[in-house]
Write a protein that holds these residues in place. Structure first.
Motif: not given
Length: 220
Positions: A150-154
């Motif tokens: 999720q952090m990488r998606r953001a």
């Protein structure tokens, strides 16, 4: 470039990677000697990443507001406007770089923690305890992987916002006139949508970080 030169570059990269990995290992070992374990470091780094996500969210909202304000230009010093927007862009890029570094830091300690945990499973004599620890490892790793995804998606949403802002600042630098402001107004339609998407993903990442921190604290 000769084959010899290519091999030297590859070798140098391998040496650098090894040194960096060694530095991390020494750091973790030193921290454990003073009672700070990888789990504690992971919690700290996730908290840092969560804080960076919040800061990034606020910065990009401010950046959008600053660029949108220029669309209401009705005369004045466009040179000063360019400098202001350039400053906003640079702060946004700094936030983006900081966020990437903190996500990398989370990944580094998570990998070290889970590798150590996996290796230590073989030290159990009690099979019931081993199975319980193994199950906990699997659950924690899955939740950590979900958090990092999720952090990488953001993080991936940031560059599509920065690219048009860079273009507009550069264009304004060399075209200090109403035409440049009009071009900015047209571009911001898509930028506003991209910023909204980025802010949403950052909010989701912050929530994931909160849940993961609670998971680790409950295991302590």
């Amino acid at each position: 470039m000769t084959m010899t030169s290519s091999r030297r570059i590859v070798l140098a990269m391998l040496v650098l990677t090894t040194l960096l990995a060694g530095c991390q290992s020494l750091y973790f070992s030193a921290m454990e000697k003073v009672g700070v374990h990888k789990r504690d470091i992971l919690i700290d780094r996730v908290e840092d990443a969560r804080e960076s996500q919040q800061d990034t969210k606020e910065q990009f909202q401010s950046a959008l507001d600053a660029f949108m304000a220029v669309t209401n230009y009705d005369g004045g010093d466009l040179e000063a406007t360019y400098r202001d927007l350039n400053d906003v862009l640079e702060r946004s890029e700094e936030r983006a770089d900081e966020l990437s570094e903190r996500i990398d830091a989370v990944e580094d300690v998570a990998e070290a923690l889970f590798d150590e945990w996996q290796e230590e499973l073989d030290q159990y004599h009690n099979l019931s305890l081993r199975r319980s620890s193994e199950k906990q490892l699997k659950t924690t790793r899955q939740r950590c992987d979900q958090l990092i995804r999720q952090m990488r998606r953001a993080e991936a949403k940031i560059e599509p916002v920065l690219v048009p802002l860079r273009d507009q600042v550069l264009y304004l630098k060399h075209n200090l006139n109403a035409r440049a402001v009009n071009a900015l107004s047209q571009e911001l339609v898509q930028v506003r949508s991209d910023v909204a998407s980025l802010l949403h993903e950052l909010e989701v990442a912050v929530d994931e970080a909160d849940r993961f921190i609670r998971t680790l604290e409950q295991q302590s």
